[in-house]
Design a protein around this motif. Structure first.
Motif, PDB file in Angstrom:
ATOM      1  N   UNK A 158       0.844  -1.205   0.000  1.00 61.46           N
ATOM      2  CA  UNK A 158       0.000   0.000   0.000  1.00 61.46           C
ATOM      3  C   UNK A 158       0.875   1.250   0.000  1.00 61.46           C
ATOM      4  N   UNK A 159       1.874   1.248   0.851  1.00 62.14           N
ATOM      5  CA  UNK A 159       2.775   2.406   0.910  1.00 62.14           C
ATOM      6  C   UNK A 159       3.492   2.598  -0.440  1.00 62.14           C
ATOM      7  N   UNK A 160       3.946   1.488  -1.021  1.00 56.57           N
ATOM      8  CA  UNK A 160       4.648   1.575  -2.310  1.00 56.57           C
ATOM      9  C   UNK A 160       3.728   2.146  -3.393  1.00 56.57           C
ATOM     10  N   UNK A 161       2.465   1.728  -3.379  1.00 57.30           N
ATOM     11  CA  UNK A 161       1.489   2.269  -4.346  1.00 57.30           C
ATOM     12  C   UNK A 161       1.265   3.763  -4.121  1.00 57.30           C
ATOM     13  N   UNK A 162       1.322   4.183  -2.883  1.00 62.09           N
ATOM     14  CA  UNK A 162       1.115   5.624  -2.634  1.00 62.09           C
ATOM     15  C   UNK A 162       2.273   6.415  -3.248  1.00 62.09           C
ATOM     16  N   UNK A 163       3.478   5.810  -3.223  1.00 65.28           N
ATOM     17  CA  UNK A 163       4.643   6.507  -3.784  1.00 65.28           C
ATOM     18  C   UNK A 163       4.578   6.538  -5.307  1.00 65.28           C
ATOM     19  N   UNK A 164       4.185   5.399  -5.910  1.00 62.22           N
ATOM     20  CA  UNK A 164       4.220   5.332  -7.373  1.00 62.22           C
ATOM     21  C   UNK A 164       2.945   5.861  -8.036  1.00 62.22           C
ATOM     22  N   UNK A 165       1.801   5.489  -7.455  1.00 61.69           N
ATOM     23  CA  UNK A 165       0.526   5.797  -8.126  1.00 61.69           C
ATOM     24  C   UNK A 165      -0.358   6.746  -7.331  1.00 61.69           C
ATOM     25  N   UNK A 166       0.210   7.333  -6.307  1.00 64.86           N
ATOM     26  CA  UNK A 166      -0.544   8.266  -5.460  1.00 64.86           C
ATOM     27  C   UNK A 166      -1.794   7.661  -4.852  1.00 64.86           C
ATOM     28  N   UNK A 167      -1.716   6.363  -4.512  1.00 63.94           N
ATOM     29  CA  UNK A 167      -2.838   5.770  -3.772  1.00 63.94           C
ATOM     30  C   UNK A 167      -3.038   6.565  -2.480  1.00 63.94           C
ATOM     31  N   UNK A 168      -4.278   6.935  -2.237  1.00 62.36           N
ATOM     32  CA  UNK A 168      -4.629   7.709  -1.044  1.00 62.36           C
ATOM     33  C   UNK A 168      -5.057   6.700   0.027  1.00 62.36           C
ATOM     34  N   UNK A 169      -4.249   6.527   1.059  1.00 56.62           N
ATOM     35  CA  UNK A 169      -4.563   5.479   2.043  1.00 56.62           C
ATOM     36  C   UNK A 169      -4.449   5.971   3.481  1.00 56.62           C
ATOM     37  N   UNK A 170      -5.119   5.244   4.376  1.00 56.51           N
ATOM     38  CA  UNK A 170      -4.832   5.304   5.807  1.00 56.51           C
ATOM     39  C   UNK A 170      -4.810   3.859   6.276  1.00 56.51           C
ATOM     40  N   UNK A 171      -3.873   3.550   7.163  1.00 55.84           N
ATOM     41  CA  UNK A 171      -3.803   2.198   7.733  1.00 55.84           C
ATOM     42  C   UNK A 171      -4.090   2.294   9.231  1.00 55.84           C
TER      43      UNK A 171
END
Ligand code: UDP
Length: 335
Positions: A158-171
């Protein structure tokens, strides 16, 4: 906003649904294979879809496409199963949830992902801090760690996707939430199965043994489910919660498992006015869970990060245990 709750029929999900119905400010779509824990929970802003989400990617994709925020509660928090069926745990906790993550990336949806305090593994600090404390697992041959490692890998993806694809997440990493509708009750005396509070409730209802695995000196910080639900709401609402990881837990409710058993014995007597007849019994971990289990003592979580965006746990251990035990006693006609 339209919130999609995957796993809405579970313990945490059913309480979040109740809170969001009471708030009434968002449209809630819940999906789960079971609606048993949602009995009697209804609201004009809540729709429930009963469906097996496993292997049903197209269906899940449609749900995600139509939502604004996806809350992934799909999980099997059951140490017995980590030992007896580690591949099932891997398939649900990692593979299934990875599909949800991929779909959130594809459709650019905000994802609130439930993880676990189990992720810290063996204790190696005085407290756990989300972005600092290392995650230390036992050996592969202790298959109980498969749940923690699956959740860890999911968090890293999830974190990696936020870096590459700007996935907006909270864990969110829960620390032992408890309350009415927790897990399921088994016949007292059963080895393995649900988590400790459910086991102790069964023992108190049936005058059976309260098993203290390896003596019960290991510790947990129990969180009342109302505080767990308000933690969710804080993360949902806060503009600062994007691309962040949060604990919720209650360091004030830290206890040994033996202390928990003693407190529950006391509360049971207060509620009914007579001794329950349940008794403490020490049991070996391998006998209780089978080979491949490894216990951990969990140090109390640092909750300053979630506090800094406005959350505070309010419910004491005594209060939440009284509510939980009272709930099951009323259900069985004991009160
Ligand atoms: N445990 C226990 N008696 C039981 C069930 C569990 O002593 O009947 C212990 C277990 O070994 C662990 C702790 O209680 O140390 C909490 O276990 P639980 O399954 O509730 O959740 P965990 O925090 O380990 O995920």
């Amino acid at each position: 906003m339209k919130l999609l709750l995957l796993g809405a029929g579970g313990f945490l999900g059913s309480h979040i649904v109740e809170l969001m119905i009471a708030r009434g400010d968002h449209e809630i779509i819940g999906a789960d294979i079971s609606d048993a824990k949602l009995a009697g929970i209804e609201g004009s802003n809540f729709e429930f879809i009963k469906a097996d989400l496993m292997g049903n990617t197209e269906f899940v994709e449609d749900l995600i496409k139509n939502a604004d925020v996806v809350v992934d509660l799909i999980s099997m928090p059951n140490p017995s199963l980590y030992v007896s069926d580690p591949l099932k745990i891997f398939n649900v906790t990692f593979r299934r949830n990875l599909e949800v993550v991929d779909l959130c990336v594809k459709h650019q949806k905000r994802l609130i992902q439930y993880s676990t305090s189990e992720i810290y593994g063996r204790p190696q600090a005085n407290t756990y801090q989300e972005d600092i404390t290392p995650l230390v697992m036992g050996p592969v041959t202790n298959q109980r760690w498969i749940y923690a490692v699956s959740k860890q890998m999911l968090e890293r993806v999830i974190h990696a996707y936020s870096l590459r694809d700007e996935l907006d997440y909270s864990i969110i990493r829960p620390f032992n939430a408890i309350g009415p509708r927790l897990d399921y009750l088994v016949e007292s005396g059963t080895m393995g199965g649900p988590r400790v509070v459910a086991h102790f409730v069964s023992a108190l209802l049936e005058a059976g043994p309260m098993y203290l695995v390896d003596g019960g000196l290991q510790r947990r910080s129990f969180t009342a489910v109302q505080d767990a639900s308000s933690a969710f709401a804080t993360v949902l609402d806060s503009p600062e919660a994007h691309n962040q990881i949060y604990h919720y837990g209650n360091p004030g409710n830290d206890t040994s498992i033996k202390g928990l058993a003693e407190l529950m014995l006391e509360i049971s007597e207060e509620l009914t006015g007579k001794p329950s007849g349940a008794y403490l019994e020490v049991v070996d971990a391998e006998k209780f869970y089978g080979k491949g289990y490894e216990d951990t003592t969990r140090v109390p979580p640092d909750i300053s990060k979630l506090r800094s965006i406005g959350w505070e746990p309010k419910v004491s251990l005594r209060q939440t245990l009284t509510e939980t035990l009272g709930y099951y006693m009323r259900q069985r006609g004991r009160l």
